[in-house]
Design a protein around this motif. Structure first.
Motif, PDB file in Angstrom:
ATOM      1  N   ASN A  86      -0.008  -2.697  13.079  1.00  0.00           N
ATOM      2  CA  ASN A  86      -1.087  -2.507  14.050  1.00  0.00           C
ATOM      3  C   ASN A  86      -0.813  -1.348  14.997  1.00  0.00           C
ATOM      4  N   ASP A  87       0.404  -0.812  14.985  1.00  0.00           N
ATOM      5  CA  ASP A  87       0.774   0.251  15.916  1.00  0.00           C
ATOM      6  C   ASP A  87       1.301   1.468  15.152  1.00  0.00           C
ATOM      7  N   VAL A  88       0.524   1.924  14.179  1.00  0.00           N
ATOM      8  CA  VAL A  88       0.914   3.080  13.374  1.00  0.00           C
ATOM      9  C   VAL A  88       0.201   4.308  13.919  1.00  0.00           C
ATOM     10  N   ARG A  89       0.936   5.373  14.092  1.00  0.00           N
ATOM     11  CA  ARG A  89       0.356   6.644  14.502  1.00  0.00           C
ATOM     12  C   ARG A  89       0.461   7.608  13.317  1.00  0.00           C
ATOM     13  N   THR A  90      -0.592   8.346  13.088  1.00  0.00           N
ATOM     14  CA  THR A  90      -0.605   9.272  11.957  1.00  0.00           C
ATOM     15  C   THR A  90      -0.979  10.669  12.438  1.00  0.00           C
ATOM     16  N   LEU A  91      -0.567  11.645  11.661  1.00  0.00           N
ATOM     17  CA  LEU A  91      -0.939  13.041  11.889  1.00  0.00           C
ATOM     18  C   LEU A  91      -1.397  13.613  10.553  1.00  0.00           C
TER      19      LEU A  91
ATOM     20  N   LEU B 127       0.835  -1.194   0.000  1.00  0.00           N
ATOM     21  CA  LEU B 127       0.000   0.000   0.000  1.00  0.00           C
ATOM     22  C   LEU B 127       0.869   1.244   0.000  1.00  0.00           C
ATOM     23  N   ARG B 128       0.609   2.147  -0.934  1.00  0.00           N
ATOM     24  CA  ARG B 128       1.334   3.417  -0.967  1.00  0.00           C
ATOM     25  C   ARG B 128       0.798   4.278   0.173  1.00  0.00           C
ATOM     26  N   VAL B 129       1.689   4.712   1.066  1.00  0.00           N
ATOM     27  CA  VAL B 129       1.269   5.555   2.178  1.00  0.00           C
ATOM     28  C   VAL B 129       1.806   6.973   2.034  1.00  0.00           C
ATOM     29  N   GLN B 130       2.803   7.167   1.205  1.00  0.00           N
ATOM     30  CA  GLN B 130       3.300   8.470   0.793  1.00  0.00           C
ATOM     31  C   GLN B 130       3.822   8.301  -0.624  1.00  0.00           C
ATOM     32  N   LYS B 131       4.250   9.383  -1.253  1.00  0.00           N
ATOM     33  CA  LYS B 131       4.622   9.303  -2.665  1.00  0.00           C
ATOM     34  C   LYS B 131       5.663   8.227  -2.955  1.00  0.00           C
TER      35      LYS B 131
ATOM     36  N   ARG C  11      -3.987   8.277   6.939  1.00  0.00           N
ATOM     37  CA  ARG C  11      -4.938   7.323   7.517  1.00  0.00           C
ATOM     38  C   ARG C  11      -4.296   5.946   7.593  1.00  0.00           C
ATOM     39  N   VAL C  12      -4.598   5.224   8.659  1.00  0.00           N
ATOM     40  CA  VAL C  12      -4.128   3.845   8.786  1.00  0.00           C
ATOM     41  C   VAL C  12      -4.931   3.002   7.817  1.00  0.00           C
ATOM     42  N   GLN C  13      -4.244   2.129   7.078  1.00  0.00           N
ATOM     43  CA  GLN C  13      -4.894   1.284   6.085  1.00  0.00           C
ATOM     44  C   GLN C  13      -4.745  -0.175   6.481  1.00  0.00           C
ATOM     45  N   SER C  14      -5.708  -0.974   6.085  1.00  0.00           N
ATOM     46  CA  SER C  14      -5.676  -2.402   6.377  1.00  0.00           C
ATOM     47  C   SER C  14      -4.781  -3.126   5.369  1.00  0.00           C
ATOM     48  N   HIS C  15      -3.947  -4.034   5.860  1.00  0.00           N
ATOM     49  CA  HIS C  15      -3.022  -4.772   5.002  1.00  0.00           C
ATOM     50  C   HIS C  15      -3.427  -6.221   4.797  1.00  0.00           C
ATOM     51  N   ARG C  16      -4.212  -6.757   5.682  1.00  0.00           N
ATOM     52  CA  ARG C  16      -4.484  -8.186   5.635  1.00  0.00           C
ATOM     53  C   ARG C  16      -5.976  -8.528   5.536  1.00  0.00           C
ATOM     54  N   GLU C  17      -6.822  -7.551   5.437  1.00  0.00           N
ATOM     55  CA  GLU C  17      -8.251  -7.830   5.318  1.00  0.00           C
ATOM     56  C   GLU C  17      -8.603  -7.939   3.846  1.00  0.00           C
TER      57      GLU C  17
END
Length: 96
Positions: A77-82, A32-36, A86-92
């Motif tokens: 499971n322990d990601v903090r964002t500002l 999953l791309r979380v930043q560029k 947004r936290v994204q699901s990786h295994r669902e």
């Protein structure tokens, strides 16, 4: 395993811009791309070997940089964002 992959591809030439697109496409196929230029990847050992091989065959080792960090078990499971992150699901399951 949970991985954080970052890349910096030299885009000062048309070839570099093509490599950048190829690296991004490879990473999109694995995580999953979380930043560029940052991907979160849940991978098996075999998946990681394929990804490393494919990226290694794509980049220019003299100008490009790939960094892969192995996170602790269930590290996603322990990601903090500002901000807008947004936290994204990786295994669902993905529903389209």
């Amino acid at each position: 395993m949970d991985l954080l992959l970052t890349y910096d591809v030299d885009t000062t030439t048309p070839e570099g811009r093509r490599r950048l697109r190829k690296v991004a496409k490879l990473c999109e196929g694995h995580g999953l791309r979380v930043q560029k230029s940052v991907f979160e990847i849940a991978a098996t050992d075999v998946d990681l070997l394929h990804l490393l091989n494919d990226i290694g065959n794509t980049i220019d080792g003299n100008t490009d940089s790939i960094r892969i960090y192995r996170l602790p078990h269930n590290g996603f499971n322990d990601v903090r964002t500002l901000g807008i992150a947004r936290v994204q699901s990786h295994r669902e399951d993905l529903i389209l």
